[in-house]
Design an enzyme around this catalytic site. Structure first.
Site, PDB file in Angstrom:
ATOM      1  N   LYS A  52       0.846  -1.205   0.000  1.00  0.00           N
ATOM      2  CA  LYS A  52       0.000   0.000   0.000  1.00  0.00           C
ATOM      3  C   LYS A  52       0.877   1.248   0.000  1.00  0.00           C
ATOM      4  CE  LYS A  52      -3.840  -2.411   1.996  1.00  0.00           C
ATOM      5  NZ  LYS A  52      -4.334  -3.053   3.201  1.00  0.00           N
ATOM      6  N   GLN A  96      -5.650  -1.932   9.170  1.00  0.00           N
ATOM      7  CA  GLN A  96      -5.457  -3.268   8.605  1.00  0.00           C
ATOM      8  C   GLN A  96      -6.102  -4.328   9.509  1.00  0.00           C
ATOM      9  OE1 GLN A  96      -4.011  -3.870   5.593  1.00  0.00           O
ATOM     10  NE2 GLN A  96      -4.324  -6.064   5.809  1.00  0.00           N
ATOM     11  N   ASP A 119     -12.049   1.938   2.981  1.00  0.00           N
ATOM     12  CA  ASP A 119     -12.335   0.500   2.848  1.00  0.00           C
ATOM     13  C   ASP A 119     -13.828   0.255   2.599  1.00  0.00           C
ATOM     14  OD1 ASP A 119     -10.135  -1.311   3.125  1.00  0.00           O
ATOM     15  OD2 ASP A 119      -9.926  -0.744   5.231  1.00  0.00           O
TER      16      ASP A 119
END
Ligand code: GUN
Length: 284
Positions: A52, A96, A119
């Site tokens: 990322k 995460q 997300d």
């Protein structure tokens, strides 16, 4: 023999498009930033987070990385999310998953400001996906849709089978296929006749997490096969859910692992971060 869907190439095109958008914002004096929070030292999560960071650099997005110890308390993580919510340099927040057992994942997700939820995991953003009115598409399902579209096969009226019902992949994937007028079946660990259902799919998406789970007899001749799995086989090699060598001979299109869905997820995260920066700055 199936055509291999090149996720690396398609994701590079998406990232180039995002980089152009980020550069256009920069010309107007607007910087784009993504905060990535990793709790603990899970090696797979570490790899994701590093990828990322690399993608951010490529797109001209500032990345703010927070690595917290595995024993971090829930309150500490919630305090960090609160700080990032209030920081105008941070347009997107990604925590995460999975988180260590002492931390309630849903509580942490709920703490993320919806306009920074790149997300698309918060309740409101999940609801918006259900309705079909959203700013942020969930990254992995959105990546899968782009890969399906790259084949030229239309979803409209097709039998679509999604194996796996997670909040991150299975459920939103089914919803995106439904929005495109697919006839969608979700299979999971309690499904009876799973092999038979899969074998009727024109579009088969597997998000199970078991190497070799999808075998050739489970795949319809000429089907589009999208493999979301990220597993290690007996030799420790990275592989998906699909028995690639056998299924490749039968499918019409197939994604490899690595180099299929994985790079697309990250490209879609970059796209969502750009969308977040635009929304927060009243652009478009
Ligand atoms: N862990 C595995 N996939 C994801 C993802 O797409 N987002 C986050 N936040 N964590 C993950």
């Amino acid at each position: 023999m199936a055509q291999i869907i090149d996720g690396k190439k398609i994701s590079a095109a998406v990232k180039a498009e995002v980089a152009a958008g980020v550069a256009a914002l920069k010309e107007r004096g607007i910087e784009t930033g993504l905060a990535v929070v990793l709790v603990g030292d899970d090696p797979a999560s570490r790899v994701y987070v590093n990828n990322k960071k690399k993608a951010c650099a490529l797109c001209g997005i500032r990345s703010f990385e927070y690595t917290l110890p595995a024993e971090t308390k829930e309150e500490e993580l919630l305090a960090l999310v609160g700080k990032l919510n209030a920081d105008p340099a941070v347009n997107g927040i990604l925590v995460q998953l999975p988180l260590p057992p002492q931390i309630d994942e849903q509580k942490v997700i709920a703490a993320i400001a919806p306009e920074k939820d790149v997300d698309a995991f918060t309740e409101g953003n999940v609801g918006r996906i259900m309705i079909g009115d959203y700013h942020f598409l969930p990254c992995t399902p959105a990546g899968c849709m782009t890969l399906i579209d790259s084949t030229g096969v239309s979803v409209d009226g097709k039998n679509c089978v999604v194996v796996g019902r997670s909040n991150i992949v299975g459920k939103p994937m089914a919803m995106l296929l439904l929005h495109r007028n697919g006839t969608v079946t979700i299979c999971h660990s309690h499904t009876k006749n799973l092999a038979e259902i899969c074998s009727q799919a024109d579009i088969l998406v597997s998000a199970v997490g078991k190497a070799g789970f999808i075998t050739a007899p489970m795949v319809k001749e000429g089907a589009v096969v999208i493999d979301v799995g990220m597993n290690r086989n007996a030799e420790g090699k990275l592989c998906g859910d699909v028995d690639f060598e056998a299924v490749e001979k039968k499918a019409g299109f197939i994604t490899p692992v690595p180099g299929g869905v994985g790079p697309m997820t990250i490209a879609m995260l970059m796209r969502n971060t750009l969308t977040a920066a635009k929304l927060q700055n009243g652009v478009e």
